[in-house]
Write an enzyme that holds these catalytic residues in place. Structure first.
Site, PDB file in Angstrom:
ATOM      1  N   SER A 162      -0.121   6.211   2.429  1.00 54.28           N
ATOM      2  CA  SER A 162       1.067   6.107   1.578  1.00 54.28           C
ATOM      3  C   SER A 162       1.233   4.686   1.063  1.00 54.28           C
ATOM      4  O   SER A 162       1.545   4.465  -0.106  1.00 54.28           O
ATOM      5  CB  SER A 162       2.316   6.525   2.358  1.00 54.28           C
ATOM      6  OG  SER A 162       2.255   7.891   2.699  1.00 54.28           O
ATOM      7  N   GLU A 163       1.054   3.678   1.960  1.00 56.26           N
ATOM      8  CA  GLU A 163       1.116   2.290   1.538  1.00 56.26           C
ATOM      9  C   GLU A 163       0.131   1.427   2.307  1.00 56.26           C
ATOM     10  O   GLU A 163      -0.193   1.717   3.477  1.00 56.26           O
ATOM     11  CB  GLU A 163       2.523   1.703   1.715  1.00 56.26           C
ATOM     12  CG  GLU A 163       3.491   2.045   0.605  1.00 56.26           C
ATOM     13  CD  GLU A 163       4.379   3.215   0.953  1.00 56.26           C
ATOM     14  OE1 GLU A 163       5.054   3.727   0.052  1.00 56.26           O
ATOM     15  OE2 GLU A 163       4.385   3.634   2.126  1.00 56.26           O
ATOM     16  N   THR A 164      -0.311   0.386   1.642  1.00 59.06           N
ATOM     17  CA  THR A 164      -1.154  -0.660   2.223  1.00 59.06           C
ATOM     18  C   THR A 164      -0.502  -1.999   1.899  1.00 59.06           C
ATOM     19  O   THR A 164      -0.060  -2.224   0.771  1.00 59.06           O
ATOM     20  CB  THR A 164      -2.576  -0.609   1.648  1.00 59.06           C
ATOM     21  OG1 THR A 164      -3.180   0.639   2.015  1.00 59.06           O
ATOM     22  CG2 THR A 164      -3.434  -1.752   2.169  1.00 59.06           C
TER      23      THR A 164
ATOM     24  N   HIS B 263       8.716   1.800   5.286  1.00 61.15           N
ATOM     25  CA  HIS B 263       7.827   1.820   6.450  1.00 61.15           C
ATOM     26  C   HIS B 263       6.842   0.649   6.431  1.00 61.15           C
ATOM     27  O   HIS B 263       6.515   0.104   7.497  1.00 61.15           O
ATOM     28  CB  HIS B 263       7.170   3.199   6.628  1.00 61.15           C
ATOM     29  CG  HIS B 263       5.791   3.380   6.133  1.00 61.15           C
ATOM     30  ND1 HIS B 263       5.489   3.694   4.826  1.00 61.15           N
ATOM     31  CD2 HIS B 263       4.593   3.332   6.790  1.00 61.15           C
ATOM     32  CE1 HIS B 263       4.187   3.828   4.693  1.00 61.15           C
ATOM     33  NE2 HIS B 263       3.616   3.602   5.864  1.00 61.15           N
TER      34      HIS B 263
END
Length: 271
Positions: free
Chosen positions: A44-46, A72
């Site tokens: 979802s995210e880096t 997050h």
């Protein structure tokens, strides 16, 4: 080689919550390369964070684009930096595009105060809202009007009438780029699902930026503390805790989001 840490966020258990990759002090500064790495890892995210200056410069990427703020990644990055010894007095400040985000960390629990208060930026027609999640207008909760709320990232928030409708909901390609679907279980406890097809995320198991925006959606309700459970349908249960403060007129004065994060592994990329 570029090393990264892998965490699960908004959970105390490995292989639950929302996975996150964090690159710490890896001297990756090219925007296009960061985006390619995020697309390669396909989480979802880096996050790419530097600790050479304070507050810590922080870049957040989905597989499809960069975000000015995300929940997050904020919680997970703060817990990781705290555990690596980069915090002072249990506080980590991340310089995100939305502004400086202050996070307090105790062990593996982090709570951030949003850099801005949620604002209602657009009403959403009930027909448009229902179509965007594949349900009917009758499936929506009549007590809440669908609307876009922005606390760093604009989130269309749609309340449905019961858990059965929540289970049937899904993101419809070509409708809203992203949508946060919620249902009330008790006055202080909600269930949610998050769909962001426009960001390359069919469903997200825990979405802190949406919960921060959700504070505006429920601002008129009596509790000051809310628990939002998300990711159940994905087999990655997550718990996000929302605290709000209000002035004498009932207007929001502060929004805080809290949760846990655990390091579950890591790796290296040839870049």
């Amino acid at each position: 080689m570029a090393d990264y840490y892998l965490l699960d966020v908004f959970t105390t258990e490995p292989f639950a919550g929302n996975p996150l990759a964090v690159f710490v002090d890896q001297d990756i500064t090219d925007d296009a390369l960061m985006q390619r790495i995020a697309r390669e890892l396909n989480l979802s995210e880096t996050v790419f964070v530097s600790t050479g200056t304070r507050p810590f410069p922080t870049r957040i990427f989905t597989p499809g684009n960069e975000l000015p703020f995300a929940g997050h990644p904020t919680v997970g990055t703060a817990v990781l930096l705290h555990n690596l010894g980069h915090s002072a007095d249990d506080a980590v400040v991340l310089a995100e595009a939305v502004g400086d985000v202050r996070v307090t960390v105790h062990d593996d629990t982090a709570e951030f105060t949003t850099a801005k208060l949620p604002a209602r930026t657009r009403d959403i027609d009930r027909g448009e809202a229902a179509a965007a999640i594949g349900v009917t207008i009758a499936d929506l909760d009549p007590a809440f009007e669908p609307a876009v709320w922005d606390c760093g990232v604009p989130w269309p928030i749609v309340a449905v009438r019961d858990a059965d409708v929540l289970a049937r909901a899904h993101g419809v390609p070509g409708a809203l780029d992203q949508v946060y679907v919620v249902v009330s279980e008790t006055p202080g406890r909600w269930r949610a699902r998050s769909f962001a097809p426009g960001f390359g995320i069919p469903e997200d198991p825990a979405t802190g930026s949406a919960v921060a925006a959700f504070a505006g959606f429920v601002a008129r309700l009596e509790p000051t503390e809310f628990t939002v459970v998300q990711g159940v349908e994905m087999g990655r249960p997550s718990e996000l805790r929302l605290t709000v403060a209000r002035d004498g007129a009932g207007a929001l004065t502060e929004v805080r989001v809290a949760g846990e994060a655990v390091v579950v592994g890591g790796g290296a990329l040839h870049v």
